[in-house]
Design an enzyme around this catalytic site. Structure first.
Site, PDB file in Angstrom:
ATOM      1  N   GLU A  50     -44.429 -43.566 -19.954  1.00 40.09           N
ATOM      2  CA  GLU A  50     -44.560 -44.404 -21.143  1.00 40.09           C
ATOM      3  C   GLU A  50     -43.337 -44.263 -22.046  1.00 40.09           C
ATOM      4  O   GLU A  50     -42.876 -43.173 -22.324  1.00 40.09           O
ATOM      5  CB  GLU A  50     -45.832 -44.037 -21.925  1.00 40.09           C
ATOM      6  CG  GLU A  50     -47.119 -44.224 -21.138  1.00 40.09           C
ATOM      7  CD  GLU A  50     -47.393 -45.690 -20.759  1.00 40.09           C
ATOM      8  OE1 GLU A  50     -46.724 -46.579 -21.291  1.00 40.09           O
ATOM      9  OE2 GLU A  50     -48.275 -45.917 -19.908  1.00 40.09           O
ATOM     10  N   ARG A 108     -61.582 -50.396 -26.772  1.00 34.76           N
ATOM     11  CA  ARG A 108     -62.430 -51.372 -26.060  1.00 34.76           C
ATOM     12  C   ARG A 108     -63.776 -50.769 -25.709  1.00 34.76           C
ATOM     13  O   ARG A 108     -64.793 -51.447 -25.644  1.00 34.76           O
ATOM     14  CB  ARG A 108     -61.699 -51.829 -24.788  1.00 34.76           C
ATOM     15  CG  ARG A 108     -62.383 -52.925 -24.014  1.00 34.76           C
ATOM     16  CD  ARG A 108     -61.512 -53.450 -22.876  1.00 34.76           C
ATOM     17  NE  ARG A 108     -61.083 -52.416 -21.942  1.00 34.76           N
ATOM     18  CZ  ARG A 108     -61.840 -51.887 -20.982  1.00 34.76           C
ATOM     19  NH1 ARG A 108     -63.093 -52.279 -20.839  1.00 34.76           N
ATOM     20  NH2 ARG A 108     -61.377 -50.960 -20.171  1.00 34.76           N
ATOM     21  N   CYS A 129     -55.157 -42.376 -24.972  1.00 33.18           N
ATOM     22  CA  CYS A 129     -53.848 -41.946 -24.432  1.00 33.18           C
ATOM     23  C   CYS A 129     -52.727 -42.308 -25.390  1.00 33.18           C
ATOM     24  O   CYS A 129     -51.841 -41.501 -25.657  1.00 33.18           O
ATOM     25  CB  CYS A 129     -53.606 -42.561 -23.055  1.00 33.18           C
ATOM     26  SG  CYS A 129     -54.646 -41.800 -21.801  1.00 33.18           S
ATOM     27  N   HIS A 185     -48.926 -41.982 -17.357  1.00 35.84           N
ATOM     28  CA  HIS A 185     -50.208 -42.509 -16.887  1.00 35.84           C
ATOM     29  C   HIS A 185     -50.247 -42.449 -15.358  1.00 35.84           C
ATOM     30  O   HIS A 185     -49.243 -42.738 -14.704  1.00 35.84           O
ATOM     31  CB  HIS A 185     -50.389 -43.976 -17.322  1.00 35.84           C
ATOM     32  CG  HIS A 185     -51.200 -44.134 -18.566  1.00 35.84           C
ATOM     33  ND1 HIS A 185     -50.746 -44.787 -19.687  1.00 35.84           N
ATOM     34  CD2 HIS A 185     -52.474 -43.721 -18.865  1.00 35.84           C
ATOM     35  CE1 HIS A 185     -51.694 -44.771 -20.615  1.00 35.84           C
ATOM     36  NE2 HIS A 185     -52.754 -44.148 -20.138  1.00 35.84           N
TER      37      HIS A 185
HETATM   38  N1  PCA Z   1     -56.993 -42.441 -20.050  1.00 37.25           N
HETATM   39  C1  PCA Z   1     -57.388 -43.120 -21.272  1.00 37.25           C
HETATM   40  C2  PCA Z   1     -57.850 -42.019 -22.194  1.00 37.25           C
HETATM   41  C3  PCA Z   1     -58.018 -40.811 -21.352  1.00 37.25           C
HETATM   42  C4  PCA Z   1     -57.404 -41.134 -20.067  1.00 37.25           C
HETATM   43  O1  PCA Z   1     -57.238 -40.348 -19.110  1.00 37.25           O
HETATM   44  C5  PCA Z   1     -56.294 -44.031 -21.831  1.00 37.25           C
HETATM   45  O2  PCA Z   1     -55.462 -44.530 -21.062  1.00 37.25           O
HETATM   46  O3  PCA Z   1     -56.265 -44.262 -23.034  1.00 37.25           O
END
Ligand code: PCA
Length: 213
Positions: free
Chosen positions: A78, A88, A141, A165
């Site tokens: 990111e 959401r 996240c 991610h």
């Molecule tokens: N993914 C979520 C929150 C926790 C996770 O592992 C997100 O992308 O916000």
């Protein structure tokens, strides 16, 4: 050098969160840096509080938070976190903030202070699909990535930080048609390569990973 790496607990009805499982599989040392691993709750605010306590205790030079992005094909590094919570689905404590600022006195956005291009290149060289992502969403996240970079700006100056991610793992897509997935081993290997690139590159490399809509 000490690197703090965090993964998230399961959320949204899943039994497992590949981010946490892949973090647990990381070696204790990467490229001479000590790796400290921790688990973070999927709860707005609490996630940042736990991260703050961990940084206070461990005093790392680098912090990399990792989370699940179900539906994405590759490991995403990111680039940016924004000052907004817009959920959401409820978090694991039932909170569902809509269009709330994360920190009133924070910037609108913070950029990751990791060598994001070098990380992508290192992972691809190791045959792990990866890409720069320009949105971490508006859920927990993004919340923790923003909190991390806010803390690095205001409280723990000099810390380098960012967010990765990761896709679903095979057992999460058994009844989800046409959904990308990656093995836990490959996800963890990708994280290891990303951390290696971070330890070995203080400055990022200049190579385009831009996108045209
Ligand atoms: N993914 C979520 C929150 C926790 C996770 O592992 C997100 O992308 O916000």
């Amino acid at each position: 050098m000490k690197v703090l790496v965090t993964g998230f607990e399961p959320f949204g009805g899943e039994k497992i969160n590949p981010s946490l499982e892949a973090v647990k599989m990381l070696p204790e040392e990467i490229s001479g840096a000590e790796i400290v691993k921790a688990s973070i709750p999927v709860v707005f605010g609490k996630s940042i509080k736990k991260l703050d306590e961990l940084i206070e205790k461990e005093k790392p030079q680098v912090v990399i938070c990792v989370g699940q992005a179900g539906g994405r094909f590759e490991l995403s590094i990111e680039r940016v976190a924004i000052n907004i919570d817009d959920a959401r689905i409820p978090d694991n404590d039932g909170n569902q903030p809509i269009d709330e600022k994360i920190f009133e006195d924070g910037e609108n956005a913070y950029f990751a202070s990791l060598p994001i291009k070098a990380m992508v290149e290192e992972m691809r060289a190791g045959s792990v699909p990866s890409a720069v992502s320009n949105t971490a969403g508006t859920y927990v996240c993004n919340n923790i990535m923003y909190g991390l970079l806010y803390l690095a700006d205001k409280k723990y100056k000099g810390i380098r930080g960012g967010f990765i991610h990761v896709p679903f793992i095979p057992e999460q897509v058994i009844t989800r048609a046409n959904t990308p997935y990656m093995s836990l081993q490959q996800i963890s290997r990708g994280l290891e390569l990303a951390i290696k690139a971070t330890v070995e590159n203080k400055e990022d490399i200049k190579v385009s990973h831009g996108k045209i809509c």
